[in-house]
Scaffold this motif. Sequence first.
Motif, mmCIF file in Angstrom:
data_model
loop_
_atom_site.group_PDB
_atom_site.id
_atom_site.type_symbol
_atom_site.label_atom_id
_atom_site.label_comp_id
_atom_site.label_asym_id
_atom_site.label_seq_id
_atom_site.Cartn_x
_atom_site.Cartn_y
_atom_site.Cartn_z
ATOM 1 N N ASN A 28 9.777 -2.413 4.956
ATOM 2 C CA ASN A 28 8.429 -2.963 4.764
ATOM 3 C C ASN A 28 7.343 -1.935 5.054
ATOM 4 N N ASP A 29 7.600 -1.044 5.997
ATOM 5 C CA ASP A 29 6.638 0.035 6.283
ATOM 6 C C ASP A 29 6.458 0.944 5.073
ATOM 7 N N VAL A 30 7.547 1.191 4.357
ATOM 8 C CA VAL A 30 7.503 2.116 3.221
ATOM 9 C C VAL A 30 7.052 1.413 1.940
ATOM 10 N N TYR A 31 7.617 0.223 1.648
ATOM 11 C CA TYR A 31 7.399 -0.420 0.347
ATOM 12 C C TYR A 31 6.399 -1.575 0.377
ATOM 13 N N GLY A 32 5.951 -1.958 1.547
ATOM 14 C CA GLY A 32 4.960 -3.028 1.644
ATOM 15 C C GLY A 32 5.497 -4.252 2.365
ATOM 16 N N ASP A 33 4.589 -4.946 3.049
ATOM 17 C CA ASP A 33 4.978 -6.142 3.818
ATOM 18 C C ASP A 33 5.634 -7.187 2.924
#
Length: 109
Positions: A28-33
């Motif tokens: 989620n940090d890389v690709y979005g919540d």
Amino acid sequence: MENLKYRVIYEYEFHRGTSAAETARRINDVYGDGVAKENTVRFWFQRFRSGNFDLQNKSRGRPETKVDNEELKAIVEADPSQTTSELAAGSGVSDKTILIHLKQIGKVK
């Protein structure tokens, strides 16, 4: 990104010994919540722990119909007085299934 690509990451993190919660957070940090849900990662980790490393989903499509429209049409034309319940019982399917097929062959509006 396709689900399969995330599953590859899940497998990688599983082999690294990362927890499901940490894996979900990193993705989620890389690709979005909201891209990776912790419960989903836990599900995949459980599969991996059981030795199943197949990353594909099992097919869950609709089962093939047991009703042949041509056969149903012939039955209805031979005896149009039959009820949908009688047709369903004879075909081993539900009344609703018979109604769907009767509509497909133009026997009901």
